[in-house]
Design a protein around this motif. Structure first.
Motif: not given
Length: 83
Positions: A1-5, A28-30, A7-17
């Motif tokens: 669901g949307s919560v999963w996305w 949604h951009c992800f 969380e994954k989005f925030r983690a990906a943005m943090k990892k990519a700085k």
């Protein structure tokens, strides 16, 4: 669901700085980026649609954003044909 996305989005943005707030990016951009990256890497479109929950190609095409960097390989092939 949307919560999963989200969380994954925030983690990906943090990892990519990447500062998602400053760039006004949302989870949604992800989906757009992920779809484009997977298609560029040769993952079958049907599998991507199943993962994303899309039922038709037209919807998926709206999420695909190939830029010039994605098309370079095709240009190289075409150049090779005409050399």
């Amino acid at each position: 669901g949307s919560v999963w996305w989200q969380e994954k989005f925030r983690a990906a943005m943090k990892k990519a700085k990447i500062d998602a707030k400053a760039r006004q990016l949302v989870a949604h951009c992800f989906r757009h980026s992920l779809n484009t990256i997977l298609r560029d890497q040769g993952v079958p479109a049907e599998k991507i649609r199943a993962t994303m929950g899309w039922s038709n190609e037209k919807t998926q095409d709206g999420y695909t954003h190939f830029g010039s960097e994605h098309l370079k390989g095709q240009a190289d092939i075409i150049d090779g044909i005409f050399k």
